[in-house]
Design a protein around this motif. Structure first.
Motif, short mmCIF file in Angstrom:
data_model
loop_
_atom_site.label_atom_id
_atom_site.label_comp_id
_atom_site.label_asym_id
_atom_site.label_seq_id
_atom_site.Cartn_x
_atom_site.Cartn_y
_atom_site.Cartn_z
N UNK A 1 0.73 -1.46 -0.03
CA UNK A 1 -0.07 -0.11 -0.20
C UNK A 1 0.86 1.31 0.02
N UNK A 2 2.04 1.14 0.07
CA UNK A 2 3.12 2.37 -0.01
C UNK A 2 3.37 2.63 -1.53
N UNK A 3 3.01 1.96 -2.29
CA UNK A 3 3.23 1.95 -3.72
C UNK A 3 3.04 3.44 -4.40
N UNK A 4 2.04 4.26 -3.68
CA UNK A 4 1.96 5.76 -4.24
C UNK A 4 1.41 6.57 -2.76
N UNK A 5 1.42 7.71 -2.93
CA UNK A 5 1.00 8.54 -2.12
C UNK A 5 -0.64 8.66 -1.89
N UNK A 6 -1.24 9.12 -0.91
CA UNK A 6 -2.44 9.23 -0.74
C UNK A 6 -2.86 10.28 -1.92
N UNK A 7 -3.88 10.23 -2.54
CA UNK A 7 -4.34 11.02 -3.88
C UNK A 7 -4.72 12.44 -3.24
N UNK A 8 -5.52 12.32 -1.99
CA UNK A 8 -6.16 13.58 -1.43
C UNK A 8 -5.24 14.32 -1.02
N UNK A 9 -4.12 13.61 -0.24
CA UNK A 9 -2.95 14.63 0.07
C UNK A 9 -2.40 15.60 -0.74
N UNK A 10 -1.93 14.74 -1.90
CA UNK A 10 -1.41 15.37 -3.02
C UNK A 10 -2.31 16.67 -3.68
N UNK A 11 -3.63 16.30 -3.83
CA UNK A 11 -4.62 17.02 -4.26
C UNK A 11 -4.69 18.40 -3.45
N UNK A 12 -4.83 18.31 -2.09
CA UNK A 12 -4.80 19.15 -1.20
C UNK A 12 -3.57 20.07 -1.04
N UNK A 13 -2.29 19.23 -1.11
CA UNK A 13 -1.18 20.40 -1.29
C UNK A 13 -1.10 21.05 -2.50
N UNK A 14 -1.53 20.50 -3.63
CA UNK A 14 -1.36 21.51 -4.85
C UNK A 14 -2.51 22.72 -4.70
N UNK A 15 -3.77 22.38 -3.88
CA UNK A 15 -4.83 23.29 -3.68
C UNK A 15 -4.15 24.51 -2.63
N UNK A 16 -3.28 24.20 -1.80
CA UNK A 16 -2.53 25.13 -1.15
C UNK A 16 -1.46 26.12 -2.12
N UNK A 17 -1.01 25.41 -2.90
CA UNK A 17 0.07 25.86 -3.84
C UNK A 17 -0.47 26.86 -4.83
N UNK A 18 -1.75 26.79 -5.10
CA UNK A 18 -2.47 27.84 -5.77
C UNK A 18 -2.43 29.02 -5.42
N UNK A 19 -2.16 29.22 -4.14
CA UNK A 19 -2.47 30.42 -3.30
C UNK A 19 -0.96 31.09 -2.58
N UNK A 20 -0.17 29.83 -2.37
CA UNK A 20 1.14 30.10 -1.74
C UNK A 20 2.47 29.44 -2.49
N UNK A 21 3.46 30.33 -2.62
CA UNK A 21 4.51 29.64 -3.30
C UNK A 21 5.32 28.72 -2.41
N UNK A 22 5.28 29.05 -1.02
CA UNK A 22 5.84 28.07 -0.02
C UNK A 22 5.11 27.68 1.13
N UNK A 23 5.42 26.50 1.65
CA UNK A 23 4.13 26.15 2.69
C UNK A 23 5.14 25.51 3.67
N UNK A 24 4.49 25.47 4.95
CA UNK A 24 4.94 24.61 6.09
C UNK A 24 4.35 23.48 6.22
#
Length: 239
Positions: free
Chosen positions: A33-56
């Motif tokens: 089950x470690x073969x790929x990241x959680x798709x929602x995690x990556x989707x939410x990260x991309x959502x943040x990066x639409x408004x921020x250049x860098x994140x913690x």
């Protein structure tokens, strides 16, 4: 809540299972089950990066980096900061190895610590991920405390992405008999959902679903089938 002796057994069983998993399988490679990241995690990260250049980013219960490494790769060159925490020393060692292999050592810090004891800096994080770790706390009270510390550590507009296994069953594959599951906090789905709804009552719900999961595991002397209702929740701090 498990008795102290059973809690210790659950911790030991989980540690043995994950240590063997990290030894036999690599993240982002087929076979577990470690073969790929959680798709929602990556989707939410991309959502943040639409408004921020860098994140913690804080990845609680990061393991060997199933989500941490892909997030670090996505954030490479942005000046973002990421902290991955896990209870197991073997997981943190493997995370360091994977960060080196994937060329993201500059973007990741790692800490060996129980999720219940993780120091979450107040108003510091844009994104907190807690995938498959909250069911390993010691009690409902501990769960609520962790969630509230996560909330306090989140900036306005920040997002939490949570997956939590509930109604856990473990079935012996050979005999078909159900065995007493060794998991620290095995909440009914309805109770876990109520807790999450109450804690995040003032946050914006971006995603909320529950799916049935079934995974073959070598956690005991004989192979078992891990079954559960997995809650997935993404919420955003709006005030």
């Amino acid at each position: 809540m498990l008795e102290q002796a059973d809690f210790a057994k659950a911790r030991k069983a989980e540690a043995n299972y994950h240590n063997e998993l990290y030894h036999e399988h690599e993240i982002l490679e087929a076979g577990s089950w470690m073969s790929k990241p959680n798709s929602l995690v990556m989707e939410m990260l991309d959502r943040l990066l639409e408004h921020k250049e860098r994140v913690n980013v804080l990845d609680l219960g990061c393991g060997a980096g199933r989500n941490t490494i892909p997030m670090a790769m996505r954030l490479k060159g942005t000046g973002s900061q990421m902290l991955g925490t896990d209870l197991l020393a073997e997981a943190i060692d493997k995370l360091h190895e994977n960060a080196l292999e994937y060329g993201v050592t500059d973007g990741i810090q790692a800490e060996e610590v129980d999720v219940e004891l993780t120091n979450i800096a107040e108003n510091h994080y844009d994104f907190i991920v807690a995938c498959g770790c909250l069911e390993h706390v010691s009690s409902e009270i501990a769960l609520v405390k962790v969630l509230n510390r996560m909330k306090l550590g989140t900036k306005l507009g920040g997002i939490h992405c949570i997956t939590m296994n509930t109604d856990v069953q473990e079935v012996d594959i050979v005999s078909g008999r159900e065995r007493e599951p060794l998991i620290e906090l095995n909440l009914p789905m309805e109770r876990a959902t109520t807790i999450l709804q109450e804690v995040y009552a003032e946050w914006n719900i971006l995603e909320h679903k529950t799916v049935i999961r079934s995974i073959a595991e070598d956690k005991y002397d004989t192979p078992t089938q891990f079954r559960c209702h997995c809650i997935t929740l993404a919420v955003q701090k709006i005030k």
